[in-house]
Every structure is written in C-alpha cells, then in structure tokens.
Design a protein around this motif. Structure first.
Motif: not given
Length: 786
Positions: A143, A182, A187, A197, A208, A236
C-alpha cells in the motif's frame, strides 16, 4: 508447616475432591475377567478356584488388589494386565544436516498396548540439526504508505541472503506482495483509480491487486533482487489490509511457493496497518467463506473478490499443518495489534520495524533465533477417549500444559527430551494411530495405540474343579453343553425339578434364596447388591457385607469390617457400629487426669455430663449463671480491693483463683455491678470439685476497663438550656416577621392586579339626569326685527 501440609493435600486431591491415589474399583455388570479389567485401572481379578463363598457370584472376584488379598486371594492368583510399550523404529539423532535425510526426533514409531485408565509414559528425544535448511518467504504490504520501506527492501536482497547464510548454508528466499480486495469499500473501483490507485502522479504506481506471488523460494540472490526491483507501490481506500488473505495463500500453495519438504519454513509479513478478517467481506457483499484452498493463477490470487477473508483460526490451522512459522515485522503503532494476533497463532513472533524498514535483516535474525530456540512438542487429532500430556526434561521448561510440551532457550545440536504420558479411558475396538511432532518441524513420531482388555490366566487343562463337565477359565467354570451351575454340577433337563429347588428355601419358606438369588441345581446363585458392589452370599443369600450399621456415614464407623450384616470391630473398639473406643483417654479434661471433670461418665469415648453441664468435658454449664453472682463480691475484693468482703477477702475467697487478663479464655462470661455501681467484666469456670467443695478459676480484665457511672455537668446543662431558649425565641420572632412580610406583599400584589383589571363603563349612569333649561322669548320671531 501448616501451609506445606495444605499444598500437599491439594496435590493429593483429584478434580472432584477425592484422593487421586485412592484405589476404587467400580464393579458394575461384571461377568468375566475381561469385564473386570475393562471397568477401571484399579480393578483386578482373582482366579483362585475356591475364592468365592457359597452362593456368591463370580463378580466377587473383581475388586482392588488390597481388597482381594484381604478377602483371602493369594497374590499369585491375581490377574492384573499391565500396559506395554514397544519401539518399532528408533533411528539415532543426526549431528548435522544431510541431503539424504536428517533425524531430529527419536523414536520414529512406537506401539502402545494400554490398560484402560492406567497412564503409560515413554520418552521422546529431540535435537535440532546444525545447518538445517531454512525457507523464508518475504510477504510485503505494498500500500502507498509503505513506499519508503519498499525502496529499502529492494536494496536489502544481498543482506537478507547473507543473514540467512549465517544461519545455514542451505537457505532459500521468496517474495510476495499484497494490498487488499479490489472492491468497494476496500478499494476505489473507479476505472482510472483501479489502474492508478496512488494519489501522486509523479511516481509509477501499479494497479490495484489483492495478493501477488512474485518470486518462488530460490537460492539465486540475483533473481530475487531483480524481481523485487520490478515491484512498485499500489493503493487502496481503508486502513486494514488483506494480510490474512495473502498469508493463507502463501501457506496452502505449497508447490507454487516452492516450500521444501525438509526445511524450517518462515513467512515474514511486513506491514504498517491492521488486517481484515472473516466477516469483513460482507461489507462488499462477499458471503462465501474462505475455503483454505490454493487459488493462484499466473501468480495472482484469482478468488480475492469472491471469497471472504480467512478467520484467524483457519489461518493458524493451515500454518501449523504446513509447519510454517510467521514473523510479523510491523511498525510500532501496530505492535500491540499483532502481538494479540501472535497469541492465537502458535510458534509466531512479533518484531518492530523502523520507520523505513532498514532494520528488517536484524529483525529477521532475532526472530529466527527466538523461534528456533523454543521447542513445542504437540500431537494431532487423538482417538476418542485418549489423553496425552507432556513433561519437558530440559534446563528451561516452559509453562506447564496438558496438550503441548515446551522447552525454551534450546541451542542448536543440544539434545532435550519429553516424557509423554498416554491414557486410554476405555477399551478400543481396533488400533488407532496419531502423530507427535515438534511444531514447525517435519519430523514425526507415529504412535499406534490399542487396549489391553483381555485376561491371560495361563490356565492348565483342569476338569476336576468343574465336576468333569467343563473347564476352568480364570477361576470360573465354562460348562460343556448340557450342563449348568457354578461348578457345572447340574444336567439340563433333570426331571425332579421341585426336589432340586427345596434346598434353596430357608425354614420352609416359599421364597427361593430369600428373593435375592436364583436357584440352580439346588444351590442359590445370589444377586448383586443394588449399588453394584459385592453380592449377597450364604446358603440362602441371607448375608451381605454392605448393610451393617454406620457411624458418621462410615460402615462400622471405619473401625471394623462388615460380615453378614454384623460389624466385627477392630482391637480397641466396641459398639454395634464399632464407634466406641474402649479407652477413656478422650474423656479426660485437658491438662488433668480427671475424667469428664468429675461431672459426668465416659461412655463410648464421650462424656455424658451431669445435669446442667455440657460436653465435651462437662466444664461449661449453661444453667450456672449463679457462678457470676455468688462470686461477685470475691471478684471485687480480689481484683479491685473493694466491696463488702474487703476486710475478710483472704479468708472468705480461698475457693477462687484470680488472675488479671486482657482477653478472656474461660468459658463462662460475667458482667456484674460492684458496690460502687460500676460494671465488672470477668470470666469464670468451676474446677473439679475436691472433697465436695466447689472451686473456681476467674479471669478479670484490668481496672481501667471497669465502667463506672459519670455524674452529669449541671452548669453545662443550665447554660445550654438558657442559650437554647434564647435561640429558639429569636428564631420564632424572625420567622413571624418573615411570614407577616410575605403575607403583606402577597395582598398588595393582589390589589395591584385587581386594579389593573377594572374596566370602567362607557355609558352614562341611568340614575344621573343632566339638568335642562328651556327659555323662549315671546318677542323674538327669528327675523331682523327691531
């Protein structure tokens, strides 16, 4: 000393409050030696042919060893099978790793034949092989908040391999990454956001994804470095990540990840956020539970958006089943969260990452040393009714536990051992198998367990004990066809049946065997007692050894034996329930040789006191209140040198022994007023009488505790009365003034309100007529006349 005794008692007590070492045999539905052996660990069988009494059933042969020997069974005639442990395979422990195979657990296979209820112990040895292979799978959170950490991991490939090679020359490493499902709300599902993203536009951001397997377990450090360098940050919406999804796939996809069969398997999870778990998928409408299967296609978890996150229990089960030990490398903010998770996942450890993960290599080394130095011996699913406990034998045993054995601070190539105790509660129909293994290690011990529920009495052919009509088996007769009876003495089909039943009736009674047995071949075969203990016996089943008189809920007071309903007392005891000691030692007043203080008789080891006195030694007397009164004057003169006997105290009070105390120990408490109207507090008891003269012992509290009346302070009372009257008068005047003022104000306010509400009439008063004057000038015509 008392505390030691208390703990000793606790150790001897079982879970239900009874002594664990107390031998008890539950004799229910016993028809053979096999039934006896199966009924409990302390049940044994007497095969002695002449052991049972006339009319007594063969179930009497089943009891504890001590009881059977007491009843006359010779020790060599007692059958008591024992448990057997046989080692099938026991290869020696290896000193170092070998490609042909290394042995870290010994033995490898044993067979147990257990006596039901009887614990059986064997020893298992363990030694961690030096240089044993290590497979490490680096699972990283990609992330957006981990971008600084990713850059460091790209540069740490060589250092990771070097750190692992310091541990073992047979190290391999793999890499995987995860973000989250996702789908909304995890997300942003906008088409452009799925492709990009990240918030920043000046860096490359991969689209993602949930979980991606990047590099399989490999020893090629360059391959690992090149593949990791290709990775980029993704993103996300919410804070928790799909950590458990990724760990589940890394655990169950054995072939895809490349886990080796003989290796220490580690998953290093690096993240700076918490995790989603089972049930969170419902937020996105994902209702299908995680199936704990591998769903990797071209390195991607294809079922990420179709199945819920796994539960912690599911993940822990798969990690344990595949011998994988997780290392949670997390930020300081997440340490507490993953510490709680680690408590639910056996053989896991938590380490704290620095802000940019540059300490990950040292963290992994420390975590590995922590995991490898702790050995946890466990077992898989056990057969029904089987229990296993472990006793670690090592310098640093872990906390005690029933289902696992733990040794800590175990170095490489250091041998330790565990005593494994196995108990089968009941007989098993067929042999069963379970495995014992160290957690995180492939080595296993195969245990095949069966039960020993048959009797091997080593019987020789003997027909004489069965009248030639059967054979003797474990002391009882197995009759040939056509014959019945305890000794096979009766042929089936004898004509004179009534004549054969006559001996079973006592004194011409119409009831056979007193209703307590069955008449077979002219002899009574007695029934069991209702509680399933021993059986009735005697020629007509008239006797039993369970219904004698009880004392304090113990048969024959615990001081004798019951035989045919009558107590036979041990030496020194008497009475119908053997409840009376013949000695009068228990009746003697403490500290004296007097029996019952001379105020009663010793009967059955207890004082039967004269009227007014109470057991146990006839000292206390409820009806002896006159003790306090009759000795009051003596107490006053002896203790306080005052009272009517002050001048003759020495001669008048020779029968009273006096001493000054702060706390009473004597039985009769007294509170009496002396000649000055003061309360005296003392206790008193009557001693043994001598020559018919009563003697007393008295305990008196010090003089300062005596309570004397105190005269009132009249000046203070008068002053208080005057002040009180003045205060009350002033209060009444003020109160009256306040009430009058309030009333005046209320009336004035009422007047004002009524004045404002008056509506004056606009019409004229009909009683009032305005005055009218009419004047006419007769000379005036209204013209312009003169």
């Amino acid at each position: 000393m008392e505390r030691c005794i208390f703990f000793l008692v606790l150790l001897l007590m079982g879970r239900e409050g009874s002594c664990q070492d107390e031998e008890i045999c539950s004799k229910t539905a016993i028809n053979s030696c096999g039934d006896c052996i199966s009924s409990g660990r302390y049940c044994v069988w007497c095969k002695q042919p002449d052991f049972t009494q006339q009319g007594e059933q063969d179930a009497a042969r089943c009891d504890t060893r001590s009881q059977l020997e007491t009843k006359g069974c010779r020790p060599d005639q007692i059958i008591s099978p024992v448990s057997n442990v046989s080692v099938v395979e026991d290869a020696p422990l290896s000193e170092s790793f070998s490609q042909r195979g290394s042995v870290q657990l010994s033995p490898q296979e044993i067979n147990l034949k257990l006596r039901p209820g009887l614990p059986t112990t064997f020893t298992v040895r363990f030694k961690r092989v030096e240089g044993f292979p290590v497979d490490l799978y680096y699972l990283m959170d990609l992330s957006n908040s981990m971008k600084d950490d990713l850059q460091n991991v790209k540069n740490l490939g060589q250092n990771l391999f070097k750190a692992l090679n310091d541990i073992t020359p047979h190290a391999k490493i793999g890499f995987g990454a995860f973000v989250d499902k996702t789908v909304l709300p995890f997300t942003n599902t906008n088409k452009d956001k799925l492709q990009w993203p990240c918030e920043e536009r000046d860096q490359y951001c991969q689209k993602a994804f949930g979980y991606r397997h990047v590099v399989s377990i490999t020893s090629d450090s360059e391959k690992f470095k090149n593949e990791v360098e290709k990775q980029n940050i993704s993103g996300n919406l919410d804070s928790p990540e799909g950590s458990l999804d990724a760990m589940m796939q890394a655990a169950v996809c054995v072939n895809e990840i490349g886990w080796r069969n003989s290796s220490t398997r580690l998953i290093v999870l690096t993240t700076d956020d918490a995790f989603h778990m089972a049930g969170d998928g419902k937020l996105a409408g994902i209702l299908e539970p995680n199936d704990e299967e591998c769903h990797l296609v071209n390195g991607l978890y294809e079922k990420s958006n179709e199945m819920d996150y796994p539960s912690v229990g599911q993940l822990a089960t798969q990690l344990e089943r595949n011998n994988i030990q997780p290392i949670f490398a997390v930020t300081k903010e997440m340490e507490k969260v993953y510490t709680e998770l680690s408590k639910m996942i056996p053989k896991s450890v938590v380490g704290v990452l620095s802000d940019n993960s540059d300490n990950v290599v040292e963290l992994i080394k420390d975590a590995y040393n922590s995991l490898s130095s702790k050995v946890i011996l466990k077992h898989d699913d056990l057969p029904k009714g089987v229990k296993v406990t472990y006793t670690p034998i090592c310098p640093h045993p872990g906390p005690p536990g029933d289902t696992t054995g733990v040794c800590e601070k175990v170095g490489v190539a250091k041998e330790i051992s565990f005593d494994v105790t196995v108990t089968a509660d009941s007989c098993m129909e067929k042999p069963s198998i379970f495995y014992i293994s160290p957690q995180g290690i492939e080595d296993k011990l195969k245990v095949t367990i069966s039960t020993h529920c048959d009797c091997d009495c080593n019987d020789r052919p003997d027909t004489t004990g069965c009248n030639g009509n059967g054979r003797l088996t474990c002391g009882t007769c197995s009759c040939d066809g056509g014959w019945v009876g305890q000794k096979c003495e009766c042929a089936i089909g004898d004509k004179d049946e009534s004549a054969m039943k006559a001996p079973c009736r006592k004194n011409g009674s119409l009831t056979e065997c007193e209703g307590r047995g069955d008449c077979q071949c002219g002899r009574c075969l007695c029934h069991h007692l209702e509680q399933g203990g021993s059986s009735y016996h005697g020629a007509h089943c008239e006797c039993d050894d369970e219904h004698c008189e009880k004392f304090q809920n113990r048969l024959c007071g615990g001081n004798g034996k019951c035989g045919c309903g009558i107590c036979s007392c041990n030496e020194g005891w008497e009475g119908s329930a053997c409840h009376c000691a013949k000695s009068d030692a228990d009746c003697r007043t403490p500290g004296t040789t007097s029996v019952c203080s001379g105020r009663g008789q010793c009967e059955c080891g207890r004082c039967k006191c004269d009227s007014g006195y109470q057991p146990p030694f006839c000292i206390e007397c409820d009806s002896c209140d006159d003790y306090c009164v009759t000795n009051k004057d003596c107490i006053e003169c002896l203790a306080y040198d005052n009272g009517p006997l002050k001048k003759t105290c020495a001669d008048s009070c020779t029968s009273v022994e006096h001493r000054e105390v702060t706390e009473f120990t004597l039985t009769k408490r007294c509170k009496q007023k002396d000649s000055k109207n003061c309360w005296m507090f003392y206790s008193i008891e009557q001693l043994d009488s001598e020559n018919g003269t009563a003697r007393y012992r008295a305990e008196v509290k010090p003089i300062e505790t005596r309570e004397c009346p105190v005269l009132p302070n009249f000046a203070l009372i008068i002053l208080g009365a005057v002040v009180g009257v003045a205060v009350i008068g002033l209060f009444i005047l003020v109160l009256a003034k306040v009430l009058i003022t309030l009333n005046d104000r209320r009336e004035f306010k009422k007047f004002v309100n009524e004045s404002r509400n008056v509506k004056w009439a606009e019409d004229a008063n009909p009683m009032f007529v305005k005055a009218t004057i009419t004047t006419e000038n007769p000379m005036f015509t209204g013209g312009d006349g003169e």
